[in-house]
Design a protein around this motif. Structure first.
Motif, PDB file in Angstrom:
ATOM      1  N   SER A  54     -15.907  -0.948   0.899  1.00 38.44           N
ATOM      2  CA  SER A  54     -14.692  -1.931  -0.289  1.00 38.44           C
ATOM      3  C   SER A  54     -13.842   0.029  -0.743  1.00 38.44           C
ATOM      4  CB  SER A  54     -15.280  -2.919  -1.131  1.00 38.44           C
ATOM      5  OG  SER A  54     -14.070  -2.610  -1.629  1.00 38.44           O
ATOM      6  N   LEU A  55     -14.985   0.522  -1.253  1.00 42.85           N
ATOM      7  CA  LEU A  55     -14.920   1.946  -2.498  1.00 42.85           C
ATOM      8  C   LEU A  55     -13.502   2.542  -1.693  1.00 42.85           C
ATOM      9  CD1 LEU A  55     -17.556   1.832  -4.988  1.00 42.85           C
ATOM     10  CD2 LEU A  55     -15.075   1.034  -5.200  1.00 42.85           C
ATOM     11  N   ASN A  56     -14.010   3.114  -0.197  1.00 43.98           N
ATOM     12  CA  ASN A  56     -13.731   3.613   0.296  1.00 43.98           C
ATOM     13  C   ASN A  56     -12.060   3.595   1.134  1.00 43.98           C
ATOM     14  OD1 ASN A  56     -13.419   6.328   2.596  1.00 43.98           O
ATOM     15  ND2 ASN A  56     -13.646   4.655   4.368  1.00 43.98           N
ATOM     16  N   LEU A  63      -4.941   6.763  -2.327  1.00 42.75           N
ATOM     17  CA  LEU A  63      -4.614   8.508  -1.467  1.00 42.75           C
ATOM     18  C   LEU A  63      -3.296   7.984  -0.778  1.00 42.75           C
ATOM     19  CD1 LEU A  63      -7.925   9.537  -0.385  1.00 42.75           C
ATOM     20  CD2 LEU A  63      -6.223  10.466  -2.567  1.00 42.75           C
ATOM     21  N   GLY A  64      -2.807   6.660  -0.097  1.00 42.57           N
ATOM     22  CA  GLY A  64      -1.416   6.657   0.324  1.00 42.57           C
ATOM     23  C   GLY A  64      -1.817   6.597   1.650  1.00 42.57           C
ATOM     24  N   VAL A  65      -3.193   6.282   1.947  1.00 42.12           N
ATOM     25  CA  VAL A  65      -3.358   6.559   3.883  1.00 42.12           C
ATOM     26  C   VAL A  65      -2.903   5.209   4.125  1.00 42.12           C
ATOM     27  CG1 VAL A  65      -5.646   6.902   5.341  1.00 42.12           C
ATOM     28  CG2 VAL A  65      -4.769   8.752   2.945  1.00 42.12           C
ATOM     29  N   LEU A  66      -2.953   4.224   3.806  1.00 47.01           N
ATOM     30  CA  LEU A  66      -3.520   3.234   3.989  1.00 47.01           C
ATOM     31  C   LEU A  66      -2.484   2.554   3.471  1.00 47.01           C
ATOM     32  CD1 LEU A  66      -6.553   2.067   4.601  1.00 47.01           C
ATOM     33  CD2 LEU A  66      -5.425   2.929   6.249  1.00 47.01           C
ATOM     34  N   GLU A  67      -1.548   0.901   3.902  1.00 45.47           N
ATOM     35  CA  GLU A  67      -0.996   0.379   3.521  1.00 45.47           C
ATOM     36  C   GLU A  67      -1.576  -0.945   1.658  1.00 45.47           C
ATOM     37  OE1 GLU A  67       0.832  -2.260   6.378  1.00 45.47           O
ATOM     38  OE2 GLU A  67       2.721  -1.253   6.268  1.00 45.47           O
ATOM     39  N   ASP A  68      -0.838  -0.698   0.742  1.00 39.19           N
ATOM     40  CA  ASP A  68      -1.697  -1.664  -0.112  1.00 39.19           C
ATOM     41  C   ASP A  68      -1.516  -3.123   0.557  1.00 39.19           C
ATOM     42  OD1 ASP A  68      -2.120  -3.336  -2.028  1.00 39.19           O
ATOM     43  OD2 ASP A  68      -1.431  -1.855  -4.070  1.00 39.19           O
ATOM     44  N   PRO A  69      -2.495  -3.359   0.425  1.00 39.74           N
ATOM     45  CA  PRO A  69      -2.904  -5.143   1.245  1.00 39.74           C
ATOM     46  C   PRO A  69      -1.777  -5.876   0.577  1.00 39.74           C
ATOM     47  CG  PRO A  69      -5.127  -4.457   0.142  1.00 39.74           C
ATOM     48  CD  PRO A  69      -3.673  -3.372  -0.288  1.00 39.74           C
ATOM     49  N   THR A  70      -1.417  -5.648  -0.773  1.00 33.55           N
ATOM     50  CA  THR A  70      -1.034  -7.203  -1.521  1.00 33.55           C
ATOM     51  C   THR A  70       0.600  -6.566  -1.502  1.00 33.55           C
ATOM     52  OG1 THR A  70      -1.196  -5.453  -3.520  1.00 33.55           O
ATOM     53  CG2 THR A  70      -2.459  -7.099  -3.279  1.00 33.55           C
ATOM     54  N   LYS A  76       1.133   6.501  -3.568  1.00 40.90           N
ATOM     55  CA  LYS A  76      -0.150   7.050  -4.182  1.00 40.90           C
ATOM     56  C   LYS A  76      -0.364   7.009  -5.679  1.00 40.90           C
ATOM     57  CE  LYS A  76       0.729  10.316  -1.016  1.00 40.90           C
ATOM     58  NZ  LYS A  76       1.042  12.136  -0.739  1.00 40.90           N
ATOM     59  N   ASN A  77      -1.418   6.954  -6.100  1.00 42.47           N
ATOM     60  CA  ASN A  77      -1.875   7.197  -7.420  1.00 42.47           C
ATOM     61  C   ASN A  77      -2.875   8.015  -7.356  1.00 42.47           C
ATOM     62  OD1 ASN A  77      -3.000   6.650 -10.203  1.00 42.47           O
ATOM     63  ND2 ASN A  77      -2.719   4.631 -10.122  1.00 42.47           N
ATOM     64  N   LEU A  78      -2.665   9.431  -7.689  1.00 43.55           N
ATOM     65  CA  LEU A  78      -3.527  10.008  -7.158  1.00 43.55           C
ATOM     66  C   LEU A  78      -4.869  10.202  -8.533  1.00 43.55           C
ATOM     67  CD1 LEU A  78      -1.610  13.199  -6.509  1.00 43.55           C
ATOM     68  CD2 LEU A  78      -3.371  11.874  -4.892  1.00 43.55           C
TER      69      LEU A  78
END
Length: 123
Positions: A54-56, A63-70, A76-78
């Motif tokens: 979950s944390l991963n 990191l912008g690798v996956l879409e935000d589910p919401t 990105k929010n580094l």
């Protein structure tokens, strides 16, 4: 917070946190009410591995690798990603010697991958 038959109010703090402590029967009722919640029946059981995964997933979204589910969008929010990676690093440090081989290897691998992705995104 509205009170209804499914809500409960925690009036005392557990003794470890400096509060007076809830009686064992109150704590038992609170735990039972929590575990019987409708939402817990629809989600996977939480163990160390699912928590780390979950944390991963959260870090990959940050990191912008996956879409935000919401939102369904990548962003990105580094700074937040670094904090999530640091939490995983803290978990690795604090659980050293207490994890089975699979858990330790999974955490090590996830941390390596996330740190590499973070450095690439930061660069």
């Amino acid at each position: 917070m509205t009170e209804n038959s499914k809500d409960f109010i925690l009036k005392d703090q557990p003794s470890e946190s400096g509060g007076q402590g809830a009686s064992e029967s109150e704590a038992g009722r609170a735990k039972k009410a929590y575990l019987e919640g409708e939402e817990s029946a629809r989600l996977p059981k939480i163990d160390f591995s699912t928590f780390v995964i979950s944390l991963n997933s959260s870090a990959l979204v940050q990191l912008g690798v996956l879409e935000d589910p919401t939102t369904g969008e990548k962003s990105k929010n580094l700074m937040l990603a670094k904090q999530t990676i640091d939490v995983l690093g803290l978990m690795e440090e604090k659980t050293k010697g207490n994890l089975n081989a699979d858990e330790a290897n999974m955490l090590k691998s996830i941390l390596y991958d996330l740190r590499i992705l973070y450095v690439k995104e930061k660069g």
